[in-house]
Enzyme design. Structure first.
Site, PDB file in Angstrom:
ATOM      1  N   ILE A  64       0.823  -1.220   0.000  1.00 23.56           N
ATOM      2  CA  ILE A  64       0.000   0.000   0.000  1.00 23.56           C
ATOM      3  C   ILE A  64       0.854   1.267   0.000  1.00 23.56           C
ATOM      4  O   ILE A  64       0.419   2.305  -0.477  1.00 23.56           O
ATOM      5  CB  ILE A  64      -1.026  -0.007   1.159  1.00 23.56           C
ATOM      6  CG1 ILE A  64      -2.152   1.001   0.862  1.00 23.56           C
ATOM      7  CG2 ILE A  64      -0.345   0.247   2.506  1.00 23.56           C
ATOM      8  CD1 ILE A  64      -3.398   0.796   1.664  1.00 23.56           C
ATOM      9  N   VAL A  84       0.547  -2.174   8.987  1.00 28.38           N
ATOM     10  CA  VAL A  84       0.314  -1.157   7.959  1.00 28.38           C
ATOM     11  C   VAL A  84       0.631   0.238   8.502  1.00 28.38           C
ATOM     12  O   VAL A  84       1.272   1.047   7.831  1.00 28.38           O
ATOM     13  CB  VAL A  84      -1.154  -1.213   7.466  1.00 28.38           C
ATOM     14  CG1 VAL A  84      -1.489  -0.029   6.583  1.00 28.38           C
ATOM     15  CG2 VAL A  84      -1.424  -2.501   6.726  1.00 28.38           C
ATOM     16  N   ASP A  85       0.200   0.500   9.720  1.00 27.78           N
ATOM     17  CA  ASP A  85       0.403   1.811  10.342  1.00 27.78           C
ATOM     18  C   ASP A  85       1.889   2.169  10.385  1.00 27.78           C
ATOM     19  O   ASP A  85       2.291   3.258   9.950  1.00 27.78           O
ATOM     20  CB  ASP A  85      -0.200   1.778  11.753  1.00 27.78           C
ATOM     21  CG  ASP A  85      -0.331   3.138  12.410  1.00 27.78           C
ATOM     22  OD1 ASP A  85      -0.232   4.162  11.718  1.00 27.78           O
ATOM     23  OD2 ASP A  85      -0.559   3.160  13.630  1.00 27.78           O
ATOM     24  N   SER A 114      -8.331  -3.830  10.376  1.00 33.15           N
ATOM     25  CA  SER A 114      -8.575  -4.600  11.606  1.00 33.15           C
ATOM     26  C   SER A 114      -8.281  -6.094  11.511  1.00 33.15           C
ATOM     27  O   SER A 114      -8.490  -6.815  12.472  1.00 33.15           O
ATOM     28  CB  SER A 114     -10.004  -4.402  12.128  1.00 33.15           C
ATOM     29  OG  SER A 114     -10.121  -3.156  12.771  1.00 33.15           O
ATOM     30  N   THR A 115      -7.794  -6.583  10.372  1.00 31.85           N
ATOM     31  CA  THR A 115      -7.606  -8.034  10.220  1.00 31.85           C
ATOM     32  C   THR A 115      -6.226  -8.521  10.645  1.00 31.85           C
ATOM     33  O   THR A 115      -5.988  -9.725  10.642  1.00 31.85           O
ATOM     34  CB  THR A 115      -7.857  -8.482   8.767  1.00 31.85           C
ATOM     35  OG1 THR A 115      -6.911  -7.846   7.903  1.00 31.85           O
ATOM     36  CG2 THR A 115      -9.269  -8.159   8.334  1.00 31.85           C
ATOM     37  N   GLY A 116      -5.350  -7.616  11.023  1.00 30.03           N
ATOM     38  CA  GLY A 116      -4.024  -8.021  11.495  1.00 30.03           C
ATOM     39  C   GLY A 116      -4.044  -8.260  12.995  1.00 30.03           C
ATOM     40  O   GLY A 116      -4.791  -9.103  13.500  1.00 30.03           O
ATOM     41  N   ILE A 117      -3.270  -7.470  13.700  1.00 34.52           N
ATOM     42  CA  ILE A 117      -3.150  -7.635  15.145  1.00 34.52           C
ATOM     43  C   ILE A 117      -4.478  -7.418  15.879  1.00 34.52           C
ATOM     44  O   ILE A 117      -4.691  -7.945  16.970  1.00 34.52           O
ATOM     45  CB  ILE A 117      -2.038  -6.722  15.704  1.00 34.52           C
ATOM     46  CG1 ILE A 117      -1.661  -7.155  17.115  1.00 34.52           C
ATOM     47  CG2 ILE A 117      -2.459  -5.269  15.646  1.00 34.52           C
ATOM     48  CD1 ILE A 117      -0.357  -6.574  17.602  1.00 34.52           C
ATOM     49  N   TYR A 118      -5.413  -6.677  15.260  1.00 33.98           N
ATOM     50  CA  TYR A 118      -6.719  -6.447  15.896  1.00 33.98           C
ATOM     51  C   TYR A 118      -7.627  -7.666  15.797  1.00 33.98           C
ATOM     52  O   TYR A 118      -8.685  -7.700  16.423  1.00 33.98           O
ATOM     53  CB  TYR A 118      -7.402  -5.220  15.311  1.00 33.98           C
ATOM     54  CG  TYR A 118      -6.824  -3.894  15.783  1.00 33.98           C
ATOM     55  CD1 TYR A 118      -5.643  -3.819  16.524  1.00 33.98           C
ATOM     56  CD2 TYR A 118      -7.466  -2.711  15.499  1.00 33.98           C
ATOM     57  CE1 TYR A 118      -5.129  -2.611  16.951  1.00 33.98           C
ATOM     58  CE2 TYR A 118      -6.958  -1.486  15.928  1.00 33.98           C
ATOM     59  CZ  TYR A 118      -5.794  -1.453  16.657  1.00 33.98           C
ATOM     60  OH  TYR A 118      -5.289  -0.242  17.086  1.00 33.98           O
TER      61      TYR A 118
END
Length: 185
Positions: free
Chosen positions: A17, A39-40, A127-131
Protein backbone atom coordinates in the site's frame (compact mmCIF):
# COMPACT_ATOMS: atom_id res chain seq x y z
CA UNK A 1 -9.94 -8.58 -10.14
CA UNK A 2 -11.91 -5.48 -11.10
CA UNK A 3 -15.60 -4.67 -11.42
CA UNK A 4 -17.36 -1.43 -12.33
CA UNK A 5 -20.45 -0.21 -10.50
CA UNK A 6 -22.08 2.97 -11.80
CA UNK A 7 -18.81 4.15 -13.32
CA UNK A 8 -16.66 3.43 -10.24
CA UNK A 9 -13.89 0.88 -10.65
CA UNK A 10 -13.60 -1.39 -7.63
CA UNK A 11 -10.68 -3.76 -7.55
CA UNK A 12 -8.58 -5.99 -5.33
CA UNK A 13 -4.83 -6.42 -5.76
CA UNK A 14 -1.96 -7.94 -3.83
CA UNK A 15 0.58 -5.17 -3.36
CA UNK A 16 2.37 -2.82 -0.97
CA UNK A 17 0.00 0.00 0.00
CA UNK A 18 2.93 2.40 0.53
CA UNK A 19 3.58 2.27 -3.23
CA UNK A 20 0.05 3.11 -4.32
CA UNK A 21 -0.18 6.05 -6.73
CA UNK A 22 -3.67 7.24 -5.78
CA UNK A 23 -5.13 10.39 -4.29
CA UNK A 24 -5.30 8.76 -0.84
CA UNK A 25 -4.25 5.59 0.90
CA UNK A 26 -6.00 4.49 4.05
CA UNK A 27 -4.00 3.76 7.17
CA UNK A 28 -5.28 1.22 9.68
CA UNK A 29 -4.18 3.47 12.53
CA UNK A 30 -4.38 3.32 16.29
CA UNK A 31 -6.26 5.96 18.26
CA UNK A 32 -3.06 7.84 19.21
CA UNK A 33 -2.23 8.45 15.50
CA UNK A 34 1.47 8.11 16.42
CA UNK A 35 2.29 5.07 14.31
CA UNK A 36 2.60 1.49 15.38
CA UNK A 37 3.10 -1.89 13.78
CA UNK A 38 1.79 -3.45 10.59
CA UNK A 39 0.31 -1.16 7.96
CA UNK A 40 0.40 1.81 10.34
CA UNK A 41 4.14 1.53 10.98
CA UNK A 42 4.92 0.92 7.30
CA UNK A 43 3.00 4.03 6.22
CA UNK A 44 4.63 6.24 8.85
CA UNK A 45 8.12 4.94 7.97
CA UNK A 46 7.67 5.33 4.22
CA UNK A 47 5.89 8.70 4.44
CA UNK A 48 8.35 10.33 6.80
CA UNK A 49 7.95 12.94 9.50
CA UNK A 50 5.38 15.12 7.66
CA UNK A 51 2.65 12.56 8.38
CA UNK A 52 3.53 12.42 12.07
CA UNK A 53 3.59 16.24 12.26
CA UNK A 54 0.06 16.38 10.83
CA UNK A 55 -1.01 13.69 13.31
CA UNK A 56 0.38 15.76 16.20
CA UNK A 57 -1.70 18.74 15.02
CA UNK A 58 -4.82 16.59 14.90
CA UNK A 59 -4.08 15.29 18.40
CA UNK A 60 -3.72 18.85 19.69
CA UNK A 61 -7.03 19.79 18.09
CA UNK A 62 -9.15 16.74 18.96
CA UNK A 63 -7.06 14.34 21.04
CA UNK A 64 -6.55 11.56 18.48
CA UNK A 65 -9.03 9.49 16.53
CA UNK A 66 -11.78 7.32 17.98
CA UNK A 67 -12.58 3.81 16.78
CA UNK A 68 -14.75 3.93 13.67
CA UNK A 69 -13.74 7.48 12.75
CA UNK A 70 -11.18 8.87 10.30
CA UNK A 71 -8.88 11.87 9.79
CA UNK A 72 -6.82 13.02 6.79
CA UNK A 73 -3.18 14.11 6.58
CA UNK A 74 -0.51 14.71 4.02
CA UNK A 75 1.18 11.62 2.57
CA UNK A 76 4.70 12.98 3.01
CA UNK A 77 7.13 11.03 0.82
CA UNK A 78 4.53 8.50 -0.33
CA UNK A 79 3.36 8.53 -3.97
CA UNK A 80 -0.22 9.18 -2.77
CA UNK A 81 -1.35 12.73 -2.04
CA UNK A 82 -3.04 12.03 1.29
CA UNK A 83 -3.31 9.46 4.05
CA UNK A 84 -6.71 8.85 5.59
CA UNK A 85 -6.18 7.36 9.05
CA UNK A 86 -8.99 5.25 10.49
CA UNK A 87 -9.11 3.28 13.71
CA UNK A 88 -10.65 -0.14 13.27
CA UNK A 89 -12.17 -2.17 16.08
CA UNK A 90 -10.33 -4.84 18.02
CA UNK A 91 -12.18 -8.14 17.61
CA UNK A 92 -13.78 -9.28 20.87
CA UNK A 93 -16.06 -12.00 19.56
CA UNK A 94 -18.41 -9.73 17.60
CA UNK A 95 -20.60 -8.65 20.49
CA UNK A 96 -18.94 -5.29 21.18
CA UNK A 97 -20.29 -3.43 18.10
CA UNK A 98 -17.29 -4.53 16.02
CA UNK A 99 -19.26 -4.89 12.73
CA UNK A 100 -20.82 -1.43 13.12
CA UNK A 101 -17.46 0.12 14.01
CA UNK A 102 -15.69 -1.50 11.05
CA UNK A 103 -18.47 -0.36 8.71
CA UNK A 104 -18.09 3.14 10.17
CA UNK A 105 -14.37 3.14 9.32
CA UNK A 106 -15.10 2.62 5.64
CA UNK A 107 -18.01 5.09 5.60
CA UNK A 108 -15.92 7.84 7.26
CA UNK A 109 -13.01 7.25 4.85
CA UNK A 110 -15.31 7.54 1.83
CA UNK A 111 -16.91 10.67 3.27
CA UNK A 112 -13.49 12.29 3.79
CA UNK A 113 -12.49 11.37 0.23
CA UNK A 114 -15.65 13.05 -1.08
CA UNK A 115 -15.17 16.10 1.13
CA UNK A 116 -11.71 16.59 -0.38
CA UNK A 117 -12.81 15.81 -3.95
CA UNK A 118 -10.55 12.76 -4.26
CA UNK A 119 -10.85 10.52 -7.32
CA UNK A 120 -8.95 7.43 -6.12
CA UNK A 121 -8.40 5.63 -2.83
CA UNK A 122 -6.63 2.46 -1.69
CA UNK A 123 -7.70 0.56 1.42
CA UNK A 124 -5.78 -2.03 3.41
CA UNK A 125 -7.62 -4.89 5.13
CA UNK A 126 -8.66 -2.86 8.20
CA UNK A 127 -8.57 -4.60 11.61
CA UNK A 128 -7.61 -8.03 10.22
CA UNK A 129 -4.02 -8.02 11.49
CA UNK A 130 -3.15 -7.63 15.15
CA UNK A 131 -6.72 -6.45 15.90
CA UNK A 132 -7.89 -9.96 14.99
CA UNK A 133 -11.05 -9.23 13.01
CA UNK A 134 -12.04 -12.39 11.07
CA UNK A 135 -10.90 -11.83 7.51
CA UNK A 136 -13.98 -13.17 5.66
CA UNK A 137 -16.36 -11.03 7.69
CA UNK A 138 -14.13 -7.95 7.32
CA UNK A 139 -13.97 -8.38 3.54
CA UNK A 140 -17.76 -8.72 3.32
CA UNK A 141 -18.28 -5.51 5.33
CA UNK A 142 -15.71 -3.56 3.29
CA UNK A 143 -17.20 -4.53 -0.06
CA UNK A 144 -20.77 -3.99 1.15
CA UNK A 145 -19.99 -0.41 2.18
CA UNK A 146 -18.22 0.29 -1.11
CA UNK A 147 -21.06 -1.26 -3.12
CA UNK A 148 -23.56 0.98 -1.30
CA UNK A 149 -21.34 4.02 -1.92
CA UNK A 150 -21.17 3.24 -5.65
CA UNK A 151 -24.89 2.59 -5.93
CA UNK A 152 -25.66 5.92 -4.24
CA UNK A 153 -23.92 7.53 -7.22
CA UNK A 154 -23.06 10.92 -5.77
CA UNK A 155 -19.42 10.64 -4.64
CA UNK A 156 -16.22 11.97 -6.17
CA UNK A 157 -14.33 8.65 -6.27
CA UNK A 158 -13.78 6.85 -9.57
CA UNK A 159 -11.37 4.16 -8.31
CA UNK A 160 -11.59 2.22 -5.05
CA UNK A 161 -8.83 -0.33 -4.59
CA UNK A 162 -8.36 -2.93 -1.86
CA UNK A 163 -4.67 -3.60 -1.39
CA UNK A 164 -4.16 -7.01 0.16
CA UNK A 165 -0.92 -7.93 1.87
CA UNK A 166 -1.26 -11.65 1.25
CA UNK A 167 -2.86 -14.08 -1.18
CA UNK A 168 -5.44 -15.29 1.38
CA UNK A 169 -6.93 -11.80 1.79
CA UNK A 170 -6.81 -11.20 -1.96
CA UNK A 171 -8.83 -14.38 -2.52
CA UNK A 172 -11.46 -13.23 0.00
CA UNK A 173 -11.82 -9.84 -1.70
CA UNK A 174 -11.99 -11.42 -5.14
CA UNK A 175 -14.77 -13.73 -3.91
CA UNK A 176 -16.71 -10.73 -2.60
CA UNK A 177 -16.25 -8.86 -5.89
CA UNK A 178 -17.50 -11.92 -7.81
CA UNK A 179 -20.52 -12.13 -5.48
CA UNK A 180 -21.37 -8.48 -6.18
CA UNK A 181 -20.88 -8.94 -9.91
CA UNK A 182 -23.13 -12.04 -9.97
CA UNK A 183 -25.80 -10.15 -8.01
CA UNK A 184 -25.96 -7.71 -10.88
CA UNK A 185 -24.60 -4.61 -9.21
Amino acid sequence: MKIVIYGIEIEAVQADITREQVDAIVNAANSSLLGGGGVDGAIHRAGGSAILEDCYRIRERQGGCRTGEAVITTAGHLPAQHVIHTVGPVWNGGNQQEPDLLRSCYVHCLQLADKHGLKSISFPNISTGIYGYPKPEAAAIALDVVRQYAEAGHGSLKLIRFVCFDRDNLTLYEQQLERIQLAGA
